[in-house]
Design a protein around this motif. Structure first.
Motif, PDB file in Angstrom:
ATOM      1  N   ALA A   1       0.846  -1.198   0.000  1.00 56.65           N
ATOM      2  CA  ALA A   1       0.000   0.000   0.000  1.00 56.65           C
ATOM      3  C   ALA A   1       0.881   1.247   0.000  1.00 56.65           C
ATOM      4  O   ALA A   1       1.914   1.298   0.660  1.00 56.65           O
ATOM      5  CB  ALA A   1      -0.913  -0.004   1.225  1.00 56.65           C
ATOM      6  N   HIS A   2       0.458   2.246  -0.783  1.00 57.37           N
ATOM      7  CA  HIS A   2       1.216   3.497  -0.830  1.00 57.37           C
ATOM      8  C   HIS A   2       0.978   4.327   0.430  1.00 57.37           C
ATOM      9  O   HIS A   2       1.778   5.201   0.756  1.00 57.37           O
ATOM     10  CB  HIS A   2       0.827   4.289  -2.076  1.00 57.37           C
ATOM     11  CG  HIS A   2       1.084   3.542  -3.337  1.00 57.37           C
ATOM     12  ND1 HIS A   2       0.113   2.801  -3.980  1.00 57.37           N
ATOM     13  CD2 HIS A   2       2.204   3.384  -4.059  1.00 57.37           C
ATOM     14  CE1 HIS A   2       0.638   2.233  -5.045  1.00 57.37           C
ATOM     15  NE2 HIS A   2       1.904   2.567  -5.120  1.00 57.37           N
ATOM     16  N   ALA A   3      -0.126   4.059   1.096  1.00 59.48           N
ATOM     17  CA  ALA A   3      -0.422   4.752   2.345  1.00 59.48           C
ATOM     18  C   ALA A   3      -1.180   3.807   3.259  1.00 59.48           C
ATOM     19  O   ALA A   3      -2.016   3.021   2.801  1.00 59.48           O
ATOM     20  CB  ALA A   3      -1.248   6.007   2.084  1.00 59.48           C
ATOM     21  N   VAL A   4      -0.859   3.867   4.543  1.00 58.19           N
ATOM     22  CA  VAL A   4      -1.585   3.097   5.552  1.00 58.19           C
ATOM     23  C   VAL A   4      -2.150   4.084   6.565  1.00 58.19           C
ATOM     24  O   VAL A   4      -1.398   4.839   7.193  1.00 58.19           O
ATOM     25  CB  VAL A   4      -0.675   2.072   6.252  1.00 58.19           C
ATOM     26  CG1 VAL A   4      -1.447   1.375   7.372  1.00 58.19           C
ATOM     27  CG2 VAL A   4      -0.146   1.043   5.254  1.00 58.19           C
ATOM     28  N   VAL A   5      -3.473   4.105   6.671  1.00 58.00           N
ATOM     29  CA  VAL A   5      -4.147   4.973   7.640  1.00 58.00           C
ATOM     30  C   VAL A   5      -4.529   4.099   8.833  1.00 58.00           C
ATOM     31  O   VAL A   5      -5.350   3.187   8.712  1.00 58.00           O
ATOM     32  CB  VAL A   5      -5.399   5.634   7.012  1.00 58.00           C
ATOM     33  CG1 VAL A   5      -6.082   6.533   8.034  1.00 58.00           C
ATOM     34  CG2 VAL A   5      -5.012   6.435   5.769  1.00 58.00           C
ATOM     35  N   PHE A   6      -3.912   4.377   9.982  1.00 62.96           N
ATOM     36  CA  PHE A   6      -4.144   3.595  11.200  1.00 62.96           C
ATOM     37  C   PHE A   6      -5.081   4.387  12.093  1.00 62.96           C
ATOM     38  O   PHE A   6      -4.791   5.527  12.463  1.00 62.96           O
ATOM     39  CB  PHE A   6      -2.817   3.327  11.901  1.00 62.96           C
ATOM     40  CG  PHE A   6      -2.921   2.431  13.097  1.00 62.96           C
ATOM     41  CD1 PHE A   6      -3.530   1.190  13.006  1.00 62.96           C
ATOM     42  CD2 PHE A   6      -2.393   2.820  14.321  1.00 62.96           C
ATOM     43  CE1 PHE A   6      -3.618   0.347  14.109  1.00 62.96           C
ATOM     44  CE2 PHE A   6      -2.475   1.996  15.432  1.00 62.96           C
ATOM     45  CZ  PHE A   6      -3.092   0.754  15.321  1.00 62.96           C
ATOM     46  N   ILE A   7      -6.230   3.790  12.432  1.00 62.54           N
ATOM     47  CA  ILE A   7      -7.278   4.528  13.143  1.00 62.54           C
ATOM     48  C   ILE A   7      -7.324   4.117  14.612  1.00 62.54           C
ATOM     49  O   ILE A   7      -7.360   2.925  14.941  1.00 62.54           O
ATOM     50  CB  ILE A   7      -8.651   4.318  12.479  1.00 62.54           C
ATOM     51  CG1 ILE A   7      -8.623   4.823  11.032  1.00 62.54           C
ATOM     52  CG2 ILE A   7      -9.742   5.067  13.214  1.00 62.54           C
ATOM     53  CD1 ILE A   7      -8.660   3.748  10.012  1.00 62.54           C
ATOM     54  N   LEU A   8      -7.323   5.128  15.466  1.00 59.39           N
ATOM     55  CA  LEU A   8      -7.478   4.940  16.906  1.00 59.39           C
ATOM     56  C   LEU A   8      -8.771   5.610  17.365  1.00 59.39           C
ATOM     57  O   LEU A   8      -9.328   6.444  16.650  1.00 59.39           O
ATOM     58  CB  LEU A   8      -6.311   5.586  17.663  1.00 59.39           C
ATOM     59  CG  LEU A   8      -4.890   5.195  17.267  1.00 59.39           C
ATOM     60  CD1 LEU A   8      -3.887   6.103  17.970  1.00 59.39           C
ATOM     61  CD2 LEU A   8      -4.616   3.735  17.615  1.00 59.39           C
ATOM     62  N   GLY A   9      -9.223   5.287  18.556  1.00 57.07           N
ATOM     63  CA  GLY A   9     -10.353   5.994  19.154  1.00 57.07           C
ATOM     64  C   GLY A   9      -9.834   7.205  19.919  1.00 57.07           C
ATOM     65  O   GLY A   9      -8.907   7.075  20.726  1.00 57.07           O
ATOM     66  N   ALA A  10     -10.399   8.375  19.667  1.00 58.29           N
ATOM     67  CA  ALA A  10      -9.932   9.588  20.355  1.00 58.29           C
ATOM     68  C   ALA A  10     -10.169   9.496  21.861  1.00 58.29           C
ATOM     69  O   ALA A  10      -9.431  10.079  22.654  1.00 58.29           O
ATOM     70  CB  ALA A  10     -10.647  10.811  19.781  1.00 58.29           C
ATOM     71  N   ASP A  11     -11.203   8.743  22.247  1.00 61.61           N
ATOM     72  CA  ASP A  11     -11.508   8.637  23.679  1.00 61.61           C
ATOM     73  C   ASP A  11     -10.593   7.647  24.393  1.00 61.61           C
ATOM     74  O   ASP A  11     -10.345   7.764  25.590  1.00 61.61           O
ATOM     75  CB  ASP A  11     -12.972   8.253  23.890  1.00 61.61           C
ATOM     76  CG  ASP A  11     -13.356   7.011  23.092  1.00 61.61           C
ATOM     77  OD1 ASP A  11     -12.618   6.653  22.145  1.00 61.61           O
ATOM     78  OD2 ASP A  11     -14.402   6.394  23.407  1.00 61.61           O
ATOM     79  N   THR A  12     -10.070   6.664  23.658  1.00 59.91           N
ATOM     80  CA  THR A  12      -9.245   5.624  24.292  1.00 59.91           C
ATOM     81  C   THR A  12      -7.756   5.801  24.022  1.00 59.91           C
ATOM     82  O   THR A  12      -6.924   5.300  24.789  1.00 59.91           O
ATOM     83  CB  THR A  12      -9.660   4.226  23.779  1.00 59.91           C
ATOM     84  OG1 THR A  12      -9.483   4.185  22.349  1.00 59.91           O
ATOM     85  CG2 THR A  12     -11.102   3.923  24.124  1.00 59.91           C
ATOM     86  N   GLY A  13      -7.407   6.486  22.929  1.00 58.60           N
ATOM     87  CA  GLY A  13      -5.998   6.598  22.556  1.00 58.60           C
ATOM     88  C   GLY A  13      -5.463   5.247  22.112  1.00 58.60           C
ATOM     89  O   GLY A  13      -6.185   4.434  21.525  1.00 58.60           O
ATOM     90  N   VAL A  14      -4.192   4.984  22.392  1.00 60.76           N
ATOM     91  CA  VAL A  14      -3.552   3.729  21.970  1.00 60.76           C
ATOM     92  C   VAL A  14      -3.808   2.655  23.018  1.00 60.76           C
ATOM     93  O   VAL A  14      -3.255   2.697  24.123  1.00 60.76           O
ATOM     94  CB  VAL A  14      -2.033   3.923  21.763  1.00 60.76           C
ATOM     95  CG1 VAL A  14      -1.403   2.618  21.261  1.00 60.76           C
ATOM     96  CG2 VAL A  14      -1.758   5.056  20.783  1.00 60.76           C
ATOM     97  N   THR A  15      -4.650   1.680  22.679  1.00 57.74           N
ATOM     98  CA  THR A  15      -4.918   0.570  23.596  1.00 57.74           C
ATOM     99  C   THR A  15      -3.889  -0.541  23.376  1.00 57.74           C
ATOM    100  O   THR A  15      -3.076  -0.491  22.453  1.00 57.74           O
ATOM    101  CB  THR A  15      -6.326  -0.004  23.359  1.00 57.74           C
ATOM    102  OG1 THR A  15      -6.364  -0.600  22.054  1.00 57.74           O
ATOM    103  CG2 THR A  15      -7.384   1.087  23.445  1.00 57.74           C
ATOM    104  N   ARG A  16      -3.952  -1.564  24.218  1.00 57.95           N
ATOM    105  CA  ARG A  16      -3.006  -2.677  24.092  1.00 57.95           C
ATOM    106  C   ARG A  16      -3.151  -3.381  22.746  1.00 57.95           C
ATOM    107  O   ARG A  16      -2.154  -3.718  22.099  1.00 57.95           O
ATOM    108  CB  ARG A  16      -3.224  -3.677  25.237  1.00 57.95           C
ATOM    109  CG  ARG A  16      -2.173  -4.777  25.272  1.00 57.95           C
ATOM    110  CD  ARG A  16      -2.322  -5.652  26.488  1.00 57.95           C
ATOM    111  NE  ARG A  16      -3.549  -6.431  26.435  1.00 57.95           N
ATOM    112  CZ  ARG A  16      -3.871  -7.386  27.313  1.00 57.95           C
ATOM    113  NH1 ARG A  16      -3.053  -7.630  28.331  1.00 57.95           N
ATOM    114  NH2 ARG A  16      -4.993  -8.048  27.216  1.00 57.95           N
ATOM    115  N   SER A  17      -4.406  -3.593  22.309  1.00 58.11           N
ATOM    116  CA  SER A  17      -4.598  -4.276  21.020  1.00 58.11           C
ATOM    117  C   SER A  17      -4.185  -3.380  19.851  1.00 58.11           C
ATOM    118  O   SER A  17      -3.666  -3.864  18.842  1.00 58.11           O
ATOM    119  CB  SER A  17      -6.058  -4.728  20.859  1.00 58.11           C
ATOM    120  OG  SER A  17      -6.940  -3.627  20.920  1.00 58.11           O
TER     121      SER A  17
END
Length: 654
Positions: A233-249
């Motif tokens: 892929a020329h671009a990878v968009v990684f989506i997080l939840g704004a309320d949780t931030g970076v979770t363990r998974s």
């Protein structure tokens, strides 16, 4: 604010179409002036294919319920006036879903049954077996019908633990990743392994490919996703939840499948989605903004990405704002900022890479065509010198000249046997290189790794064999590079001899450079070491998973080998086409010289006429060279501008 991703992609498509048209005009002009040979024809075809078939893949990756599908709807499909990708609460995309367009395939949704995981074929192999996919026709004029059909990507079925284990969705030693059994002991698994949506959306028609992935368990269970699709892929968009931030998974997905070297982060973008969950009537705008900035900063630190690569948005509010035409809500959603980042960071970089590759291709094309023109000019110069030496000479001198030309022609014809012998050696060496880079050789080099990974139980010593395998692959690429240099040295010696004997101007191109393919091998090696880590030992202990991993790896490595072989083949054609061109021109030259002598023998005016013809031909060659410069400069400097027939208005579905 700059152009959105859709607008920038639209402009990119207009540039590609105009470039392809100008390239066709150049090819037609070259053919009409006898400036085309096999190598030049192939260069032109490769340039056209490179531009016409250029695909830009954007992969959306996240854990479940982060709003991937809603973000895809908001960026690409708001003009339908409704959601196209399913985006209700809970798990929506249960299988990897590709959205693209192939003109020779009718609009449809194709679904590959999950049961194909029980067989050894790779996803790439299943793509060629259309009869094994369930195909649902799509009515491109009916958004409701499309959306209803696409809901099938969310379908699941319940199976026993043994069946889930065989499919790769249950691991006895990875309890945290396993689905929760129901009262009857059954667990949910996706009904489909992979989905392909083929619709003539304007952006998809211009080469955009969207990859919507499911969560960690499904991503990890399909090696071909992480070995082939996501890395390409020329671009990878990684989506997080704004309320949780970076979770363990979230962190597990990032570290295992997406993390790359810090200096290669251009293709990675992190989205903090669902910022509307932080909008609170009890908090001021400044407090909400400060909370968002803290979340951005924490996410950037945890993932090791620059802060400007973390963009806060509300996909749902952005979609609503676009459909209801609410500019204030659209701005508050943050979607325009994300679209601009996608346009400048991803599309801008992709355009720059393609334009640089095209500029190099056009420059090589111009150099080789100029060489053809110079061959013609040199023959004309030789003929002119010969004819001017005949001025004022009697009939016996002219007859002697004719005999000398005929003798040169006979000697030249006898030399073709030597040239054919050189060709035979050249082709044998080339065949040996192609064998080194062939599918059978690659399979043999992967045999030890495949055998080690596919044996039952823990793969002791797997990492060492993995490293040894890639050392062998790089060694093979090094041998191919050495063989290319050997062929170049042989041709160089032969060309020098032919230049001395026949006054040719043959020049062997620089030896092919295959180092970038060795670098590709190293990148593939590093990016998939995680599969041999202790954290993946349980999955790797399953023979079915290990076999899918080896097949996916082999597919990607085969692409590298084939690309290297194609470069060698084009280099070889570029070298030998010079010889073909000069042989062809020399034969024509003999015929023209004898014809000129015959005309001089018949009438005194024949000498003057022939000299005038050669002078006119030399003028024509100068004109051809100027026109070549003009046409190739137009290709290299072709601006990227919006196409009136594909403007933002045309983003409405047909």
């Amino acid at each position: 604010m700059g152009p959105t991703f859709n607008e920038q992609f639209d402009q990119h498509g207009a540039w590609r179409r105009e470039f392809a048209q100008q390239l066709k005009r150049l090819a037609s002009w070259m053919s009409s002036h006898e400036l085309m040979d096999a190598a030049l024809s192939e260069r032109l075809q490769r340039l056209e294919d490179q531009v016409r078939s250029d695909k830009v893949m954007v992969a959306f990756v996240a854990e479940f319920s982060r709003g991937k599908s809603e973000l895809i709807n908001a960026i690409f499909f708001a003009d339908y006036g409704r959601r196209i990708m399913p985006a209700s609460a809970g798990r929506t995309t249960m299988c990897p879903t590709e959205l693209g367009y192939e003109a020779d395939v009718p609009p449809c949704l194709r679904l590959l049954p999950i049961e194909t995981r029980l067989q050894t074929q790779s996803l790439a192999e299943w793509r060629t077996k259309r009869d094994r996919w369930q195909e649902i026709p799509l009515d491109v004029g009916n958004a409701d019908q499309i959306a209803k059909a696409v809901e099938k990507v969310a379908e699941v079925r319940k199976v026993t633990l043994d069946h889930a284990r065989a499919l790769g969705f249950w691991h006895d030693d990875l309890a945290d990743e396993n689905p929760v059994p129901d009262a009857e002991g059954l667990v949910e698994v996706p009904l489909w392994r992979h989905a392909i949506i083929n619709i003539p959306h304007p952006l998809l028609k211009q080469g955009l490919v969207i990859l919507d992935t499911p969560g960690l368990n499904a991503v990890g269970a399909e090696p071909e996703l992480t070995v082939n699709l996501i890395p390409q892929a020329h671009a990878v968009v990684f989506i997080l939840g704004a309320d949780t931030g970076v979770t363990r998974s979230d962190l597990a997905i990032w570290r295992e499948h997406l993390a790359i070297e810090p200096d290669s982060m251009d293709g990675r973008l992190v989205v903090l989605n669902k910022i509307d969950t932080l909008w609170d009537s009890l908090s001021s705008a400044e407090q909400v903004k400060a909370q968002l900035e803290r979340q951005r900063s924490n996410s950037a630190d945890m993932l090791g990405v620059p802060l400007d690569k973390v963009v806060p948005v509300s996909a749902q509010k952005g979609l609503v704002a676009k459909i209801t035409k609410d500019p204030a809500l659209l701005v508050n959603s943050g979607l325009p900022v994300l679209e601009e980042v996608l346009a400048q960071d991803i599309m801008g970089r992709r355009q720059a890479i393609l334009r640089a590759a095209v500029a190099n291709g056009v420059a090589s094309l111009r150099t080789e065509t100029s060489r053809l023109i110079n061959i013609k000019r040199r023959d004309l110069d030789d003929q002119m010198a010969e004819l001017r030496s005949l001025r004022g000479k009697n009939a016996s001198v002219i007859e002697s000249m004719r005999h000398r030309i005929e003798q040169e022609q006979r000697e030249f014809d006898l030399s073709t046997a030597k040239i054919q012998a050189v060709r035979a050696v050249h082709l044998k060496l080339l065949r040996d290189v192609f064998h080194q880079l062939g599918a059978k050789s690659l399979k043999a080099e992967l045999a030890d790794l495949a055998q080690t990974l596919q044996q039952k139980g823990l793969k002791l010593g797997g990492k060492k064999i993995y490293t040894t395998t890639f050392d062998k692959l790089r060694s093979t690429m090094g041998k191919a590079q050495s063989s290319g240099a050997e062929i170049q040295a042989m041709l160089n010696g032969t060309f020098r001899q032919l230049n001395a004997e026949f006054g040719f101007s043959l020049q062997v191109p620089a030896a092919p450079q295959l180092e970038r393919f060795a670098d590709d091998l190293s990148r593939i090696e590093q990016s998939h070491l995680q599969y041999l880590s202790l954290g993946n030992a349980i999955k790797l202990a399953q023979p079915e998973f290990a076999e899918r991993l080896v097949r996916a790896l082999a597919m990607r490595l085969r692409t590298v080998y084939e690309s290297a072989a194609n470069d060698l083949e084009l280099w070889s054609k570029s070298a030998t086409s010079q010889l073909d061109a000069q042989l062809r021109e020399r034969r024509k030259s003999f015929a023209r010289r004898i014809e000129a002598v015959d005309r001089i023998q018949q009438a005194a005016s024949g000498l003057i006429e022939r000299i005038s013809e050669i002078e006119a031909s030399e003028e024509q060659l100068l004109s051809l060279e100027r026109k070549l410069q003009e046409l190739t400069n137009q290709l290299i400097t072709l601006p990227v501008t919006s196409d009136s027939t594909h403007s933002a208005q045309s983003l409405m579905p047909a």
